[in-house]
Design a protein around this motif. Structure first.
Motif, PDB file in Angstrom:
ATOM      1  N   ILE A  50       0.881  -1.167   0.000  1.00  0.00           N
ATOM      2  CA  ILE A  50       0.000   0.000   0.000  1.00  0.00           C
ATOM      3  C   ILE A  50       0.920   1.217   0.000  1.00  0.00           C
ATOM      4  CG2 ILE A  50      -1.937   1.146   1.128  1.00  0.00           C
ATOM      5  CD1 ILE A  50      -2.506  -1.784   0.467  1.00  0.00           C
ATOM      6  N   ILE A  51       0.879   2.001  -1.062  1.00  0.00           N
ATOM      7  CA  ILE A  51       1.760   3.154  -1.193  1.00  0.00           C
ATOM      8  C   ILE A  51       0.959   4.422  -0.895  1.00  0.00           C
ATOM      9  CG2 ILE A  51       3.418   4.363  -2.634  1.00  0.00           C
ATOM     10  CD1 ILE A  51       4.120   1.424  -2.167  1.00  0.00           C
ATOM     11  N   CYS A  52       1.402   5.178   0.113  1.00  0.00           N
ATOM     12  CA  CYS A  52       0.730   6.424   0.499  1.00  0.00           C
ATOM     13  C   CYS A  52       1.304   7.568  -0.326  1.00  0.00           C
ATOM     14  CB  CYS A  52       0.939   6.692   1.990  1.00  0.00           C
ATOM     15  SG  CYS A  52       0.313   5.397   3.079  1.00  0.00           S
ATOM     16  N   CYS A  53       0.605   7.943  -1.371  1.00  0.00           N
ATOM     17  CA  CYS A  53       1.078   8.986  -2.276  1.00  0.00           C
ATOM     18  C   CYS A  53       0.640  10.363  -1.797  1.00  0.00           C
ATOM     19  CB  CYS A  53       0.543   8.751  -3.684  1.00  0.00           C
ATOM     20  SG  CYS A  53       1.014   7.161  -4.413  1.00  0.00           S
ATOM     21  N   GLY A  54       1.345  11.374  -2.276  1.00  0.00           N
ATOM     22  CA  GLY A  54       1.011  12.760  -1.955  1.00  0.00           C
ATOM     23  C   GLY A  54       1.586  13.658  -3.020  1.00  0.00           C
ATOM     24  N   TYR A  55       2.680  14.353  -2.684  1.00  0.00           N
ATOM     25  CA  TYR A  55       3.348  15.256  -3.610  1.00  0.00           C
ATOM     26  C   TYR A  55       3.761  14.535  -4.895  1.00  0.00           C
ATOM     27  CZ  TYR A  55       7.202  18.145  -5.438  1.00  0.00           C
ATOM     28  OH  TYR A  55       8.045  18.870  -6.247  1.00  0.00           O
ATOM     29  N   LYS A  56       3.269  15.033  -6.034  1.00  0.00           N
ATOM     30  CA  LYS A  56       3.556  14.455  -7.347  1.00  0.00           C
ATOM     31  C   LYS A  56       3.290  12.944  -7.384  1.00  0.00           C
ATOM     32  CE  LYS A  56       6.899  17.974  -8.876  1.00  0.00           C
ATOM     33  NZ  LYS A  56       6.031  18.541  -9.917  1.00  0.00           N
ATOM     34  N   GLY A  57       2.220  12.538  -6.734  1.00  0.00           N
ATOM     35  CA  GLY A  57       1.880  11.114  -6.689  1.00  0.00           C
ATOM     36  C   GLY A  57       1.615  10.515  -8.059  1.00  0.00           C
ATOM     37  N   TYR A  58       1.254  11.352  -9.021  1.00  0.00           N
ATOM     38  CA  TYR A  58       0.987  10.845 -10.371  1.00  0.00           C
ATOM     39  C   TYR A  58       2.229  10.219 -10.982  1.00  0.00           C
ATOM     40  CZ  TYR A  58       3.239  15.169 -11.968  1.00  0.00           C
ATOM     41  OH  TYR A  58       4.135  16.183 -12.188  1.00  0.00           O
ATOM     42  N   VAL A  59       3.416  10.665 -10.578  1.00  0.00           N
ATOM     43  CA  VAL A  59       4.654  10.088 -11.105  1.00  0.00           C
ATOM     44  C   VAL A  59       4.778   8.631 -10.665  1.00  0.00           C
ATOM     45  CG1 VAL A  59       7.173  10.243 -11.109  1.00  0.00           C
ATOM     46  CG2 VAL A  59       5.790  12.340 -11.113  1.00  0.00           C
ATOM     47  N   ILE A  60       4.422   8.358  -9.420  1.00  0.00           N
ATOM     48  CA  ILE A  60       4.467   6.982  -8.899  1.00  0.00           C
ATOM     49  C   ILE A  60       3.427   6.129  -9.616  1.00  0.00           C
ATOM     50  CG2 ILE A  60       4.264   5.542  -6.845  1.00  0.00           C
ATOM     51  CD1 ILE A  60       5.068   7.969  -5.170  1.00  0.00           C
ATOM     52  N   ASP A  99      -3.951   8.201  -2.870  1.00  0.00           N
ATOM     53  CA  ASP A  99      -3.659   9.616  -2.707  1.00  0.00           C
ATOM     54  C   ASP A  99      -4.010  10.007  -1.277  1.00  0.00           C
ATOM     55  OD1 ASP A  99      -3.306  12.316  -2.795  1.00  0.00           O
ATOM     56  OD2 ASP A  99      -4.838  12.717  -4.328  1.00  0.00           O
ATOM     57  N   THR A 100      -3.006  10.293  -0.457  1.00  0.00           N
ATOM     58  CA  THR A 100      -3.241  10.642   0.945  1.00  0.00           C
ATOM     59  C   THR A 100      -3.070  12.136   1.210  1.00  0.00           C
ATOM     60  OG1 THR A 100      -0.939  10.059   1.510  1.00  0.00           O
ATOM     61  CG2 THR A 100      -2.602   8.345   1.770  1.00  0.00           C
ATOM     62  N   GLY A 101      -3.005  12.941   0.143  1.00  0.00           N
ATOM     63  CA  GLY A 101      -2.961  14.397   0.301  1.00  0.00           C
ATOM     64  C   GLY A 101      -1.559  14.963   0.295  1.00  0.00           C
ATOM     65  N   ASP A 102      -1.424  16.160  -0.209  1.00  0.00           N
ATOM     66  CA  ASP A 102      -0.112  16.804  -0.303  1.00  0.00           C
ATOM     67  C   ASP A 102       0.405  17.278   1.050  1.00  0.00           C
ATOM     68  OD1 ASP A 102      -0.194  16.348  -2.982  1.00  0.00           O
ATOM     69  OD2 ASP A 102      -0.257  18.462  -3.588  1.00  0.00           O
ATOM     70  N   GLU A 103      -0.483  17.697   1.933  1.00  0.00           N
ATOM     71  CA  GLU A 103      -0.079  18.311   3.197  1.00  0.00           C
ATOM     72  C   GLU A 103      -0.273  17.407   4.405  1.00  0.00           C
ATOM     73  OE1 GLU A 103       1.404  21.175   3.042  1.00  0.00           O
ATOM     74  OE2 GLU A 103       0.979  21.458   0.902  1.00  0.00           O
ATOM     75  N   THR A 104      -0.705  16.184   4.206  1.00  0.00           N
ATOM     76  CA  THR A 104      -0.997  15.274   5.310  1.00  0.00           C
ATOM     77  C   THR A 104       0.282  14.841   6.021  1.00  0.00           C
ATOM     78  OG1 THR A 104      -2.837  14.463   3.971  1.00  0.00           O
ATOM     79  CG2 THR A 104      -2.276  13.171   5.912  1.00  0.00           C
ATOM     80  N   MET A 105       0.212  14.753   7.347  1.00  0.00           N
ATOM     81  CA  MET A 105       1.350  14.308   8.136  1.00  0.00           C
ATOM     82  C   MET A 105       1.474  12.776   8.106  1.00  0.00           C
ATOM     83  SD  MET A 105       2.769  17.093   9.348  1.00  0.00           S
ATOM     84  CE  MET A 105       2.416  17.806   7.749  1.00  0.00           C
ATOM     85  N   GLY A 108      -1.366  10.870   9.676  1.00  0.00           N
ATOM     86  CA  GLY A 108      -2.566  11.052   8.868  1.00  0.00           C
ATOM     87  C   GLY A 108      -2.551  10.204   7.619  1.00  0.00           C
ATOM     88  N   ARG A 109      -1.383  10.045   7.014  1.00  0.00           N
ATOM     89  CA  ARG A 109      -1.288   9.203   5.808  1.00  0.00           C
ATOM     90  C   ARG A 109      -1.628   7.748   6.142  1.00  0.00           C
ATOM     91  NH1 ARG A 109       0.608  12.300   1.805  1.00  0.00           N
ATOM     92  NH2 ARG A 109       2.028  14.017   2.312  1.00  0.00           N
ATOM     93  N   LEU A 110      -1.130   7.276   7.279  1.00  0.00           N
ATOM     94  CA  LEU A 110      -1.440   5.905   7.690  1.00  0.00           C
ATOM     95  C   LEU A 110      -2.939   5.748   7.945  1.00  0.00           C
ATOM     96  CD1 LEU A 110      -0.560   3.074   8.449  1.00  0.00           C
ATOM     97  CD2 LEU A 110       0.049   3.925  10.728  1.00  0.00           C
ATOM     98  N   LYS A 111      -3.533   6.734   8.593  1.00  0.00           N
ATOM     99  CA  LYS A 111      -4.972   6.696   8.871  1.00  0.00           C
ATOM    100  C   LYS A 111      -5.776   6.661   7.571  1.00  0.00           C
ATOM    101  CE  LYS A 111      -8.206   7.342  12.211  1.00  0.00           C
ATOM    102  NZ  LYS A 111      -8.301   6.589  13.478  1.00  0.00           N
ATOM    103  N   ARG A 112      -5.294   7.345   6.555  1.00  0.00           N
ATOM    104  CA  ARG A 112      -6.012   7.431   5.271  1.00  0.00           C
ATOM    105  C   ARG A 112      -6.117   6.068   4.569  1.00  0.00           C
ATOM    106  NH1 ARG A 112      -6.557  12.352   1.828  1.00  0.00           N
ATOM    107  NH2 ARG A 112      -6.367  14.150   3.217  1.00  0.00           N
ATOM    108  N   VAL A 113      -5.205   5.141   4.875  1.00  0.00           N
ATOM    109  CA  VAL A 113      -5.242   3.829   4.220  1.00  0.00           C
ATOM    110  C   VAL A 113      -5.793   2.758   5.165  1.00  0.00           C
ATOM    111  CG1 VAL A 113      -3.340   4.437   2.689  1.00  0.00           C
ATOM    112  CG2 VAL A 113      -2.842   3.233   4.816  1.00  0.00           C
ATOM    113  N   ALA A 114      -6.488   3.176   6.210  1.00  0.00           N
ATOM    114  CA  ALA A 114      -6.993   2.257   7.232  1.00  0.00           C
ATOM    115  C   ALA A 114      -7.849   1.133   6.642  1.00  0.00           C
ATOM    116  CB  ALA A 114      -7.798   3.031   8.277  1.00  0.00           C
ATOM    117  N   ASP A 115      -8.661   1.448   5.639  1.00  0.00           N
ATOM    118  CA  ASP A 115      -9.558   0.431   5.068  1.00  0.00           C
ATOM    119  C   ASP A 115      -8.803  -0.745   4.459  1.00  0.00           C
ATOM    120  OD1 ASP A 115     -11.778   1.826   5.836  1.00  0.00           O
ATOM    121  OD2 ASP A 115     -12.164   2.721   3.863  1.00  0.00           O
TER     122      ASP A 115
END
Length: 257
Positions: A50-60, A99-105, A108-115
């Protein structure tokens, strides 16, 4: 078992590279450092990421969307609009990009992939900008034996500068980049119970602060002490060092064939 990898930070200290791509996509030996981390986990039988993307996540996302082409020999017939694959190899990976957001800490990124991890007995979790020769299998076994909610890999950080031994006006010894003062630090490479998600409040929660501090107070945070190789890629100097190790054919983190 699944592995969650943080890959959404800005990487401001290595801006020479990150103005074009996210930090985990900076290459070592022609492959993103994210790929190196995934290969390490895969060498220990962990192939669900599970990859938590943010800044320029489209590249990944574009990298993995074209991963088959990256690893195959092909002929493109432009006249007939056909593609012929001559030799193919693909890692046995399942990769979920969120996509876990550009500004997420970090918390918060871990919480975003909880499901994607809430029903696991345990899962791995690490940063997308550091490599190590840590034995993932031993780490997981250690975590299970501790009966805790979280285990981190404790490591001694590499030195940043050479150290001099001086007697009078003479240098008695010189050591290039010795290890630190012996104090161990959080080196990532966690093994976690989904119960740790309850310690994360929102996007602004920093994983390394309230969640880990509270887990430690509750005596539910174990430390797997790793004395081997561990190296983050925070600066261009770090990247150069890792590239030199890779090109030498003696990269300590390369535990795969």
């Amino acid at each position: 078992m699944k592995a969650v990898i943080l890959a959404g930070g800005l990487g401001t200290r290595i801006s020479e590279e990150t103005h074009l791509k996210p930090k985990p996509m900076i290459e070592i030996g022609g492959k993103p450092i994210l790929w190196h981390i995934m290969k390490l986990y895969s060498a220990h039988g962990i192939n669900d990421f599970i990859i938590c993307c943010g800044y320029k996540g489209y590249v990944i996302k574009e990298y993995f969307a074209n991963y088959f082409l990256h690893t195959s020999d092909v002929t493109f017939d432009m006249v007939n609009n056909e593609m012929q694959v001559h030799q193919r190899y693909a890692d046995p990976w399942k990769v979920t990009l969120i996509d876990t957001g550009d500004e997420t800490m970090t918390g918060g990124r871990l919480k975003r992939v909880a499901d994607y991890i809430k029903n696991e007995d345990a899962f791995c979790f690490t940063y997308g900008d550091g490599v190590s020769d840590v034995n993932i299998s031993e780490l997981i076994a250690f975590h299970k034996a501790q009966n805790v909610k979280a285990t981190l890999t404790a490591t001694v950080p590499p030195g940043r500068f050479g150290a001099l031994g001086i007697l009078g006006d003479k240098v008695t010894n010189f050591m290039e980049k010795p290890k630190g003062d012996g104090a161990m630090i959080n080196g990532g490479f966690f093994v976690l119970s989904p119960k740790v998600l309850d310690y994360i409040v929102n996007d602004q929660t920093i994983w390394e602060r309230e969640p880990l501090e509270l887990l430690a107070k509750e005596d539910s945070l174990a430390a797997y002490q790793h004395q081997g190789f561990w190296q983050p890629m925070d600066t261009l100097r770090d990247k150069t060092y890792l590239e030199e190790l890779w090109q030498s054919g003696k990269a300590p983190w390369k535990k795969w064939q």
